[in-house]
Write an enzyme that holds these catalytic residues in place. Structure first.
Site, PDB file in Angstrom:
ATOM      1  N   HIS A 145       0.806  -1.214   0.000  1.00 40.19           N
ATOM      2  CA  HIS A 145       0.000   0.000   0.000  1.00 40.19           C
ATOM      3  C   HIS A 145       0.848   1.276   0.000  1.00 40.19           C
ATOM      4  CE1 HIS A 145      -3.893   1.700  -0.163  1.00 40.19           C
ATOM      5  NE2 HIS A 145      -3.966   2.175   1.048  1.00 40.19           N
ATOM      6  N   HIS A 254      -1.069   2.755   7.200  1.00 43.86           N
ATOM      7  CA  HIS A 254      -0.984   3.265   5.833  1.00 43.86           C
ATOM      8  C   HIS A 254       0.448   3.727   5.552  1.00 43.86           C
ATOM      9  CE1 HIS A 254      -5.207   3.390   4.654  1.00 43.86           C
ATOM     10  NE2 HIS A 254      -4.841   3.930   3.510  1.00 43.86           N
ATOM     11  N   SER A 305      -3.336   5.653  10.103  1.00 42.55           N
ATOM     12  CA  SER A 305      -2.386   6.547   9.453  1.00 42.55           C
ATOM     13  C   SER A 305      -1.027   6.490  10.127  1.00 42.55           C
ATOM     14  CB  SER A 305      -2.914   7.981   9.518  1.00 42.55           C
ATOM     15  OG  SER A 305      -1.923   8.883   9.084  1.00 42.55           O
ATOM     16  N   GLU A 491      -9.189  -2.596   1.952  1.00 45.94           N
ATOM     17  CA  GLU A 491      -8.667  -1.976   3.163  1.00 45.94           C
ATOM     18  C   GLU A 491      -9.707  -2.086   4.284  1.00 45.94           C
ATOM     19  OE1 GLU A 491      -6.752   1.817   2.292  1.00 45.94           O
ATOM     20  OE2 GLU A 491      -7.123   1.490   0.166  1.00 45.94           O
ATOM     21  N   TYR A 531     -12.544   0.274   0.490  1.00 45.28           N
ATOM     22  CA  TYR A 531     -12.537   0.123   1.947  1.00 45.28           C
ATOM     23  C   TYR A 531     -13.645  -0.812   2.439  1.00 45.28           C
ATOM     24  CZ  TYR A 531      -8.987   3.681   2.322  1.00 45.28           C
ATOM     25  OH  TYR A 531      -7.801   4.357   2.226  1.00 45.28           O
ATOM     26  N   ASP A 666      20.799   3.083  -6.785  1.00 44.30           N
ATOM     27  CA  ASP A 666      19.584   3.916  -6.694  1.00 44.30           C
ATOM     28  C   ASP A 666      18.526   3.313  -5.768  1.00 44.30           C
ATOM     29  OD1 ASP A 666      18.517   1.890  -8.264  1.00 44.30           O
ATOM     30  OD2 ASP A 666      18.149   3.152 -10.023  1.00 44.30           O
ATOM     31  N   SER A 668      19.455   2.628  -2.738  1.00 43.65           N
ATOM     32  CA  SER A 668      19.948   3.041  -1.423  1.00 43.65           C
ATOM     33  C   SER A 668      19.087   4.143  -0.845  1.00 43.65           C
ATOM     34  CB  SER A 668      21.395   3.530  -1.527  1.00 43.65           C
ATOM     35  OG  SER A 668      22.231   2.505  -2.005  1.00 43.65           O
ATOM     36  N   THR A 671      20.433   7.795  -1.529  1.00 42.15           N
ATOM     37  CA  THR A 671      20.524   8.423  -2.855  1.00 42.15           C
ATOM     38  C   THR A 671      19.132   8.760  -3.378  1.00 42.15           C
ATOM     39  OG1 THR A 671      20.352   6.319  -4.008  1.00 42.15           O
ATOM     40  CG2 THR A 671      22.578   7.088  -3.475  1.00 42.15           C
TER      41      THR A 671
HETATM   42 ZN    ZN Z   1      -5.651   3.342   1.700  1.00 40.93          ZN
END
Ligand code: ZN
Length: 732
Positions: A145, A254, A305, A491, A531, A666, A668, A671
């Protein structure tokens, strides 16, 4: 000096002799007892042989295009990809029971969600490669997600629109990455054991719709200490010598630490947790390399969240933690949540590290072994048409899909447009009339079915050019001994997930033959249906309720379906489960494509691709950011570098043989690659290296690897400016 004659010394020598003899006798005794105990333990374990599984793990790059296409998650048309923060990976785990030859596959992929189209394509390829070994019923595909992965891998119109259509390079990178991760896992299978451990990750998630949560019955809420699930469930996989093979965990949050102003492809907080775990175990390997695989998979994160500072009005700074998430000045679009860090990168690091730290601790202290047979059950269900039997007299029915007004409000993790407000339970004549003209009026039946949701997008009755939302969805359970993985196609909110887990657990334990089953909800699996709130949460129509597309009884219908699967597993009657109606598979040509083709790459006169337009400084200190800008093409044209390659390296001189040793790529964390789009097909890229405080002092160079000239989406032809680089010192 020896021990003779001299009497005080003689006494000292005698005491020393006695002491040493005592020590020696103790050591021999301890050794003898330990050996005896060990021998006894060995003979015991020989009597009851411990259970082992065949275990395989694999990881493959599935990054896809990183420029000039929408990112999937916030449905924000301004949020297009323009570079790379971290690479995206697919991580596969195969567990087989040698005594029955039954096996299950769980794949966690760094993407927003698994779509039906993606699953169908992966299944076709698996069938071609493995026949009936890996199938609908024993393979679960789950998305972490992240909201910062490329879009464009859907077959239903709504998600196609927010993706700017069907984007072949996006879905191809995902199909290939997922199948490759399964291939690697398949080839790496060896005997091993699985230990399970659970613990709470503190301070890393909050409920973003606490007002909805409060609608759940008081007695039910009283059974839990928090309005989010804080438990992380970890599986530790080891070979028979106890060496680590992999780790697979679930945690409900999330991955929205990277917010909707981000333009870099990123695996967000859960990806960073994987990165840290894998870097720790694969000592000396570059990111994305090494045999140990650690996945942090999604769970019932619907209302959860990672922006732990909670919602505040961006204009005034006051809290907007109210039922409608609105601000006194500026309304709902001013009400946003932020993470714990000084910026989104820092927030991603803080949340990711906190999750990783808990997983590491749980891995270190895990002792409980999972034992027992492997089982799995899968069904396709027409979710638009499920009758739920509540009791002998009451029943309910699901609805054709529809999204409510508050869907357009977005969440405090990413607000919507036009000041739509969360918690809207009444439609607006202005928007209703626009809806009726543009999309058609919802039927009375559908309107009534969804009450109190006022319908904004009547997706279930919209079928042109292809249906806007799925009707047929996957429900699936895998069990490995006492662990049950419940794969949900969307979700689930915190309380929805709890109710589902409880149902599955009691059903699986109903026969009495198995106890102490751990049930995990695996989120964003197999097909995306937005959801799933509880009936009570649905009534107040915040974003999650408005996005519960099959109406108020959606959760009850899922609980009923999953109960059926669990019962079949418990009663050993999975073969009698009806398969259910097969989902449609729309051919590519029926899927709209709204993404304009990339212009052919051009460069200013008298320059070459790879020329440095902004050079590094001569020297930096740890903690600085070294940046170099190169003339480049559009990275979306660089199909060859999308998976498995790297757009950049940071290399250190070994000063001995004049060799450059790659220290960062890239993937990493330190970076970043920024793509700067210019006019008339011109563009350049800025490579930045956030020099860690722990860096070794020395001479480094930043390289921007190969630019590809290409015919759109065909095999690229190499244009050799491979080797553009710039050198500098990192000093004290
Ligand atoms: Zn979501």
């Amino acid at each position: 000096m020896g021990c003779k004659n001299v009497s005080p010394l003689g006494i000292g020598c005698t005491i020393l002799f006695v002491l040493m003899t005592a020590v020696a006798v103790t050591i021999i005794a301890v050794f003898y007892i330990t050996e005896k105990l060990r021998a006894e333990a060995d003979s015991r374990s020989a009597e009851e042989p411990s259970y082992y599984y065949q275990i395989g793990v694999g990881r493959a790059d599935c990054t896809g295009p990183i420029a000039n296409l929408p990112l999937m998650g916030y449905a924000n048309p301004d949020q297009t990809a323009a570079g790379l923060h971290t690479r995206l990976y697919s991580r596969a785990f195969i567990v087989a029971d040698p005594s029955t030859s039954r096996r299950v596959v769980f794949v966690s992929t760094d993407i927003a969600m698994v779509s039906q189209k993606l699953r169908l394509e992966v299944m076709k390829l698996l069938k071609r490669k493995y026949g009936s070994l890996y199938r609908q019923d024993n393979v679960v595909l789950s998305g972490t997600h992240t909201h910062s992965g490329p879009a464009g891998y859907f077959q239903y119109t709504l998600c196609l629109i927010t993706s700017k259509g069907y984007i072949k390079p996006s879905i191809n990178a995902l199909i290939n990455g997922i199948v490759k991760s399964i291939d690697i896992a398949h080839k790496s299978m060896k005997p091993g054991k699985i230990l399970v451990n659970k613990g709470e990750v503190e301070g890393s998630n909050i409920n973003r719709s606490p007002y909805s949560y409060l609608q759940n019955p008081k007695e039910e809420r009283a059974r839990y200490k928090s309005n989010t699930d804080q438990e992380l469930v970890l599986l530790k996989m080891v070979d028979l010598d106890g060496h680590g093979i992999g780790a697979l965990s679930w945690f409900a949050v999330h991955p929205v630490s990277m917010n909707n102003t981000n333009h870099l492809v990123s695996s967000d907080n859960m990806g960073y947790a994987s990165y840290l775990f894998e870097q720790e175990k694969n000592t000396g390997s570059l990111p994305g390399k090494g045999p140990f695989v650690a996945a942090f998979a999604s769970s019932n994160l619907g209302d959860v969240s990672s922006n732990t500072q909670g919602p505040h009005c961006v204009n005034t700074g006051e809290s907007c933690d109210n039922p409608d998430s609105t601000c006194p000045v500026g309304g709902p679009s001013m009400c946003m949540s932020s993470g714990p860090g000084r910026d989104m990168f820092d927030s991603t690091a803080i949340i990711g590290r906190s999750i990783y730290n808990k997983a590491k601790e749980l891995s270190r202290t895990a002792t409980r072994e999972i034992k027992g047979p492997i089982n799995f059950a899968h069904q396709w269900v027409n979710m638009s048409d499920v009758t739920v039997q509540f009791n002998s007299t009451h029943k309910g029915h699901t609805c054709k899909p529809a999204l409510g007004y508050s869907f357009a409000a977005g969440t405090t993790d990413g607000v919507g447009a036009f000041n739509f407000t969360q918690g809207t339970v009444e439609g607006d004549p202005f928007w209703d009339s626009i809806r009726d003209v543009l999309l058609g009026k919802p039927s009375n039946e559908t309107q009534e079915c969804h009450l109190p949701k006022p319908i904004l997008f009547n997706t279930g009755e919209m079928t042109k050019p292809v249906p806007w939302h799925p009707d047929i969805v996957d429900v699936q359970i895998l069990t490995i001994g006492t662990l049950a993985i419940v794969a949900v196609p969307g979700e689930f909110t915190t309380m929805s997930g709890r109710r589902l887990r409880e149902t599955v657990k009691s059903e699986l334990e109903s026969s009495g033959s198995v106890k102490d089953i751990d049930v995990v909800v695996a989120g964003l699996c197999n097909v995306y249906t937005h959801y799933i709130t509880t009936y009570e949460e649905y009534q107040v129509q915040r974003y999650e309720g408005a996005s519960t597309i099959y109406g108020p009884h959606t959760l009850s219908a899922y609980i009923q379906s999953f109960r059926g699967l669990a019962k079949a597993i418990a009663e050993n009657s999975v073969d009698q489960l009806p398969k259910g109606p097969e989902p449609p598979d729309f051919p590519d040509k029926k899927l709209i494509s709204l993404l304009p083709p990339n212009p052919v790459d051009k460069k200013p006169n008298n320059t070459a691709f790879g020329d440095v337009v902004m050079d590094a400084q001569a020297a930096y200190k740890p903690g600085d950011v070294a940046e170099v800008t190169f003339i480049s093409g559009n990275p979306r044209n660089s199909v060859g570098f999308m998976a498995g390659g790297t757009f950049l390296t940071v290399e250190k001189s070994d000063h001995v043989g004049g060799r450059w040793v790659v220290r960062y790529n890239d993937a990493s964390w330190d970076t970043r690659l920024y793509w700067n789009k210019g006019l008339r097909g011109h563009s350049n890229v800025t490579v930045s290296w956030h020099i860690p405080y722990s860096v070794e002092i020395g001479t480094y160079r930043i390289r921007h690897f190969g630019h590809f000239k290409t015919l759109q989406f065909l095999k690229p032809i190499f244009n050799p400016y491979n080797g553009s680089s710039t050198t500098f010192q990192v000093t004290n």
